[in-house]
Design an enzyme around this catalytic site. Structure first.
Site, PDB file in Angstrom:
ATOM      1  N   ARG A  23     -50.718  -9.256  28.448  1.00 18.18           N
ATOM      2  CA  ARG A  23     -50.185  -7.934  28.799  1.00 18.18           C
ATOM      3  C   ARG A  23     -49.647  -7.888  30.227  1.00 18.18           C
ATOM      4  O   ARG A  23     -49.741  -6.858  30.896  1.00 18.18           O
ATOM      5  CB  ARG A  23     -51.256  -6.845  28.628  1.00 18.18           C
ATOM      6  CG  ARG A  23     -51.607  -6.527  27.192  1.00 18.18           C
ATOM      7  CD  ARG A  23     -50.579  -5.618  26.546  1.00 18.18           C
ATOM      8  NE  ARG A  23     -50.788  -5.525  25.111  1.00 18.18           N
ATOM      9  CZ  ARG A  23     -51.434  -4.525  24.505  1.00 18.18           C
ATOM     10  NH1 ARG A  23     -51.914  -3.549  25.222  1.00 18.18           N
ATOM     11  NH2 ARG A  23     -51.570  -4.529  23.202  1.00 18.18           N
ATOM     12  N   ARG A  27     -48.441  -1.342  31.949  1.00 19.88           N
ATOM     13  CA  ARG A  27     -48.485  -0.113  32.743  1.00 19.88           C
ATOM     14  C   ARG A  27     -49.140  -0.232  34.108  1.00 19.88           C
ATOM     15  O   ARG A  27     -49.165   0.730  34.860  1.00 19.88           O
ATOM     16  CB  ARG A  27     -49.159   0.994  31.924  1.00 19.88           C
ATOM     17  CG  ARG A  27     -48.219   1.594  30.890  1.00 19.88           C
ATOM     18  CD  ARG A  27     -48.920   2.584  30.002  1.00 19.88           C
ATOM     19  NE  ARG A  27     -49.936   1.878  29.214  1.00 19.88           N
ATOM     20  CZ  ARG A  27     -50.946   2.467  28.601  1.00 19.88           C
ATOM     21  NH1 ARG A  27     -51.110   3.767  28.696  1.00 19.88           N
ATOM     22  NH2 ARG A  27     -51.809   1.752  27.898  1.00 19.88           N
ATOM     23  N   ARG A  36     -40.028   1.732  30.850  1.00 19.50           N
ATOM     24  CA  ARG A  36     -40.718   2.281  29.676  1.00 19.50           C
ATOM     25  C   ARG A  36     -40.367   3.770  29.491  1.00 19.50           C
ATOM     26  O   ARG A  36     -40.115   4.225  28.379  1.00 19.50           O
ATOM     27  CB  ARG A  36     -42.230   2.095  29.880  1.00 19.50           C
ATOM     28  CG  ARG A  36     -43.128   2.760  28.876  1.00 19.50           C
ATOM     29  CD  ARG A  36     -43.145   2.006  27.567  1.00 19.50           C
ATOM     30  NE  ARG A  36     -43.927   2.697  26.565  1.00 19.50           N
ATOM     31  CZ  ARG A  36     -43.462   3.652  25.776  1.00 19.50           C
ATOM     32  NH1 ARG A  36     -42.211   4.062  25.890  1.00 19.50           N
ATOM     33  NH2 ARG A  36     -44.231   4.206  24.863  1.00 19.50           N
ATOM     34  N   ASP A  73     -44.213  -6.325  19.988  1.00 19.37           N
ATOM     35  CA  ASP A  73     -45.558  -5.919  19.577  1.00 19.37           C
ATOM     36  C   ASP A  73     -45.903  -6.493  18.210  1.00 19.37           C
ATOM     37  O   ASP A  73     -45.017  -6.669  17.374  1.00 19.37           O
ATOM     38  CB  ASP A  73     -45.705  -4.391  19.537  1.00 19.37           C
ATOM     39  CG  ASP A  73     -47.174  -3.989  19.602  1.00 19.37           C
ATOM     40  OD1 ASP A  73     -47.717  -3.903  20.710  1.00 19.37           O
ATOM     41  OD2 ASP A  73     -47.795  -3.813  18.540  1.00 19.37           O
ATOM     42  N   TYR A 149     -55.082  -2.894  10.917  1.00 22.87           N
ATOM     43  CA  TYR A 149     -54.231  -1.711  11.151  1.00 22.87           C
ATOM     44  C   TYR A 149     -53.699  -1.153   9.833  1.00 22.87           C
ATOM     45  O   TYR A 149     -53.605   0.061   9.662  1.00 22.87           O
ATOM     46  CB  TYR A 149     -53.081  -2.046  12.105  1.00 22.87           C
ATOM     47  CG  TYR A 149     -53.541  -2.265  13.535  1.00 22.87           C
ATOM     48  CD1 TYR A 149     -53.818  -1.183  14.376  1.00 22.87           C
ATOM     49  CD2 TYR A 149     -53.727  -3.543  14.051  1.00 22.87           C
ATOM     50  CE1 TYR A 149     -54.252  -1.373  15.682  1.00 22.87           C
ATOM     51  CE2 TYR A 149     -54.155  -3.748  15.351  1.00 22.87           C
ATOM     52  CZ  TYR A 149     -54.425  -2.658  16.161  1.00 22.87           C
ATOM     53  OH  TYR A 149     -54.860  -2.845  17.452  1.00 22.87           O
TER      54      TYR A 149
END
Ligand code: 1CP
Length: 343
Positions: A23, A27, A36, A73, A149
Site C-alpha cells: 500500500r 492515503r 484520489r 485493486d 468478499y
C-alpha cells in the site's frame, strides 16, 4: 531488468536489501490524496490509466523504493464479472453477496479481458516511465480472499458466512473456486503481457481458513494459478502472501512454485530464516503500526528483521499495508536505516 529487487527475488543475496511497502501508494501521502480526490469513484480511479500511473510512481519518486506496485485493486475482478462492487467512503468495499456459485458465472469470464484492459495500459505506461533498475509488480487477490468478499459482500471480522460455505457447500465452493481461479489467471495475464516484472498473489484473509482445509482452499488454488500462467507462456516470478497461516507457510512454500514468500508481522523472522526453504526469497515483515510512532522501537524491530535475514535473499516490506496515519518522516527513517545496513 536487473535491479536489486529482481535479482533478490531470483535468490541472490547481494548485500543490498531491496525495499518496497505494501500500500505504498495510499492515503498517508498528500500527493496521493490530491489525485484520489480528483476522481471520487474508486473504480473509475483505478481504471484511469494516467492517474493510476501517477500514483504508482509517487512513492518511487519520493522514497526511491526498489519496486513499484501497479495501482489497482483485487476487487476489480468481481467488478469486471458484473458483481456490483462499489467503494463507500468510510465503509470500504460493498457488493451484493452471492447466494450460489452460479451467481459468479463462468459465462462472464470474457469480461475480464475487455473491462480490465486499462490495467494493462497502466502497466505499459508505468513500465515505460520507470527507471530500468526499478521493478514493476502486478498483483491479484488469491481465490479465497476474493471468495470472502463474494460471499460476505464486504470486509468481515471473522468471515463466518464464507467459513460456513466451506462446511455446508463444499461442492459449490469447488465450483466457485474454479471460476475464481480462471478469472485470477486472466487478470494476471493482462498484467504479465503488458510488462509486469513480477506478480504477487494476496491471500489477505488466509488466516480464516481452517488448517485442515488449507491445502484445498489456499495452497492448491495458488499452485493452479501459477501452473496456468506458465502454460500460457508467462514466466514472471510470483510472490505468495498467504497472510496469517503460521506453520502453514511450510506446506505453502513446499507446494507452491513461488519465488518469494510474503511474511506477515505475526511470523517470527528468526523462525522463518531457519525453517523456510532457502531457495525462496523472504519478503517482510515489519508491523505497519510500528511506523506510526517510529523512533527507537521501530528501529529495533527493523534491525531484528534485517539481522534474522542477513544470510538469505530478503526483500524488506511490512507485514501488511501501511496505514493512513503513518507520518511520512518515519518512512524516510525506515528507508535510511535499511540502506545504511550492512550485514
Ligand atoms: O480511497 C482509497 O484510497 C481507498 C484505499 C484503497 C487503496 C489505496 C483501496 C480500497 N485499494 C487501494 C489500492 C490497492 N489495493 C493496492 C495498490 C497498490 C499499493 O499497494 O500501493 C493493492 C495492492 C490493493 C490490494 C487489496 N485490496 C487487498 C490485498 C492487500 C491487503 O491490503 O490485504 C485487499 C484485501 C483489497 C480490498 C480493498 N481495497 C480497498 C479497501 C478499503 C479494501 C478492503 C480491505 C478490507 O477488507 O479490510
Amino acid at each position: 531488468m536487473t535491479g536489486s529487487f529482481l535479482t533478490t527475488l531470483d535468490g541472490s543475496s547481494s548485500g543490498v536489501t531491496p525495499i518496497w511497502l505494501m500500500r505504498q501508494a495510499g492515503r498517508y501521502l498528500v500527493e496521493y490524496k490530491a489525485v484520489r480526490n480528483s476522481e471520487p469513484d474508486f473504480i473509475s480511479f483505478c481504471l484511469n490509466s494516467d492517474k493510476a500511473v501517477e500514483v504508482t510512481q509517487q512513492p518511487i519518486d519520493k522514497f526511491d523504493f526498489d519496486a513499484a506496485i501497479i495501482f489497482s485493486d483485487i476487487l476489480l475482478v468481481p467488478w469486471a464479472m458484473n458483481r456490483n462492487v462499489r467503494f463507500v467512503p468510510g465503509t470500504g468495499p460493498l457488493m451484493d453477496p452471492i447466494t450460489a456459485a452460479s451467481d459468479f458465472s463462468p459465462n462472464n469470464l470474457d469480461l475480464i479481458g475487455s473491462k480490465l484492459s486499462p490495467v494493462g495500459e497502466a502497466i505499459q505506461k508505468c513500465r515505460a516511465g520507470l527507471a530500468n533498475k526499478k521493478a514493476l509488480l502486478g498483483f491479484a487477490g488469491a481465490p479465497w480472499t476474493i471468495i470472502t468478499y463474494l460471499i460476505e459482500g464486504q470486509s468481515s471480522r471473522d468471515f463466518a458466512n464464507a467459513r460456513k460455505w466451506l462446511w455446508h457447500n463444499d461442492r459449490q465452493i469447488e465450483e466457485l473456486m474454479d471460476t475464481v481461479i480462471e478469472a485470477t489467471v486472466r487478470f494476471l495475464e493482462i498484467q504479465a503481457r503488458n510488462g509486469a516484472d513480477a506478480l504477487m498473489l494476496f491471500d489477505s484473509w488466509a488466516s480464516a481458513v481452517p488448517a485442515d482445509r488449507r491445502d484445498q482452499i489456499v495452497i492448491k488454488p495458488a499452485q493452479k494459478i501459477i501452473t496456468e500462467l506458465r502454460k500460457r507462456g508467462h514466466q514472471q516470478p510470483v510472490i505468495g502472501f498467504p497472510k496469517g497461516i503460521g506453520e502453514g507457510l511450510l506446506a505453502y512454500c513446499d507446494q507452491v512454485d513461488i519465488a518469494g514468500i510474503g511474511l506477515d508481522h505475526g511470523v517470527d523472522p528468526v523462525w522463518a530464516a531457519k525453517n523456510l526453504p532457502s531457495h525462496i526469497t523472504v519478503q517482510g515483515n515489519l508491523d505497519p503500526l510500528s511506523l506510526i510512532d517510529g523512533g527507537e522501537m521501530m528501529k529495533t524491530s527493523i534491525s531484528r528483521i534485517l539481522d534474522a535475514f542477513a544470510d538469505r535473499a530478503h526483500i524488506f516490506n511490512l507485514g501488511h499495508g501501511i496505514t493512513p496515519e503513518t507520518p511520512v518522516q518515519h518512512v524516510y527513517d525506515l528507508v535510511s536505516q535499511i540502506r545504511g545496513y550492512s550485514a
